[in-house]
Design a protein around this motif. Structure first.
Motif, PDB file in Angstrom:
ATOM      1  N   VAL A   3      51.428  34.721  32.042  1.00 46.04           N
ATOM      2  CA  VAL A   3      51.193  34.743  33.480  1.00 46.04           C
ATOM      3  C   VAL A   3      51.074  33.308  33.940  1.00 46.04           C
ATOM      4  O   VAL A   3      50.147  32.591  33.554  1.00 46.04           O
ATOM      5  N   ARG A   8      49.183  33.867  38.572  1.00 50.30           N
ATOM      6  CA  ARG A   8      47.796  34.188  38.263  1.00 50.30           C
ATOM      7  C   ARG A   8      46.919  34.111  39.508  1.00 50.30           C
ATOM      8  O   ARG A   8      46.058  34.945  39.740  1.00 50.30           O
ATOM      9  N   ARG A  10      47.918  34.504  42.625  1.00 56.94           N
ATOM     10  CA  ARG A  10      48.251  35.624  43.520  1.00 56.94           C
ATOM     11  C   ARG A  10      47.588  36.912  43.057  1.00 56.94           C
ATOM     12  O   ARG A  10      47.055  37.665  43.871  1.00 56.94           O
ATOM     13  N   TRP A  11      47.636  37.153  41.751  1.00 58.78           N
ATOM     14  CA  TRP A  11      47.025  38.373  41.233  1.00 58.78           C
ATOM     15  C   TRP A  11      45.514  38.346  41.393  1.00 58.78           C
ATOM     16  O   TRP A  11      44.879  39.379  41.617  1.00 58.78           O
ATOM     17  N   THR A  14      44.827  39.240  44.907  1.00 58.12           N
ATOM     18  CA  THR A  14      45.094  40.671  45.083  1.00 58.12           C
ATOM     19  C   THR A  14      43.924  41.509  44.591  1.00 58.12           C
ATOM     20  O   THR A  14      43.455  42.426  45.276  1.00 58.12           O
ATOM     21  N   MET A 148      54.891  45.875  36.135  1.00 61.56           N
ATOM     22  CA  MET A 148      54.591  44.624  35.436  1.00 61.56           C
ATOM     23  C   MET A 148      55.306  44.517  34.090  1.00 61.56           C
ATOM     24  O   MET A 148      55.709  43.430  33.677  1.00 61.56           O
ATOM     25  N   PRO A 201      45.492  44.176  38.350  1.00 61.91           N
ATOM     26  CA  PRO A 201      45.459  42.707  38.378  1.00 61.91           C
ATOM     27  C   PRO A 201      44.251  42.126  37.653  1.00 61.91           C
ATOM     28  O   PRO A 201      44.355  41.084  36.997  1.00 61.91           O
TER      29      PRO A 201
END
Length: 216
Positions: A3, A8, A10-11, A14, A148, A201
């Protein structure tokens, strides 16, 4: 499972946004916030009328909702874990297990604490409390995991668009079918989607951090 730092971040955002929204929604459900209760009642009553007026619609929604049954999803999970184990993709295997565990924990703890009653006039069999929707959270979690796992294998843009549209669209349909069959309030379904958006996430980030720290 690698990742990158941008992904990373962005997740992480989220997961944080989903957790915050899930917490706010849970509080609104717990205190029976009038605007939420009224909107749930209006949508549920309309769904009940629509299902009784159009038997074909009800049959379609019944077929859709069965794809989110526990037996179906457990079978898919067992196949996925077996495939990853056979291919010795242990990092992916650990990620899937962590995501499923996080999703189940986020749902079951709140499920027991809130203990919300289901709508009256259910048009399908359903047991247990209503919030959040188990069908929705389970299928949405499975859909996110599939996205994913498969995303890095697809290079063409149209393939990725087709994957998102198919998997994401079906996850939305499964959630909608629970409202259409009057076995869940709309906010139950929203809660189920938020569970998946928070758990997967979070599991990805936790797994990435663990992998980085475990490297020599």
């Amino acid at each position: 499972m690698l990742v990158h730092s941008d992904a990373r971040r962005r997740w992480l955002w989220t997961a944080a946004a989903a957790v915050a929204a899930y917490a706010l929604l849970t509080v609104a459900v717990e205190v029976t916030w009038p605007p939420l209760v009224e909107r749930d009642a209006v949508v549920s009553a309309a769904a009940h009328r629509l299902a009784l007026e159009y038997p074909m619609w009800r049959a379609v929604m019944s077929a859709v909702t069965r794809t989110g049954d526990t037996v179906v999803l457990l079978s898919v999970l067992a196949f996925t874990l077996g495939f990853l184990l056979r291919r010795r993709m242990l990092a992916h295997l650990a990620f899937v297990c962590a995501a499923v565990a996080a999703s189940a924990t986020l749902r079951l703890v709140v499920h027991a604490l809130v203990a919300r009653d289901r709508p009256e006039g259910m048009l399908a069999l359903a047991a247990g409390w209503s919030y959040p929707s188990g069908h929705t959270s389970h299928f949405a979690t499975a859909a996110l995991l599939l996205l994913m796992l498969v995303w890095p294998l697809l290079w063409a843009r149209w393939q990725r668009i087709a994957l998102v549209a198919t998997v994401g669209g079906w996850a939305v349909l499964v959630g909608a079918s629970r409202v259409a069959l009057v076995v869940h309030w709309p906010s139950d379904v929203l809660g189920g989607w938020l569970v998946a958006l928070a758990a997967v996430p979070f599991a990805l980030m936790t797994h990435a951090v663990w992998r980085n720290h475990s490297r020599p």
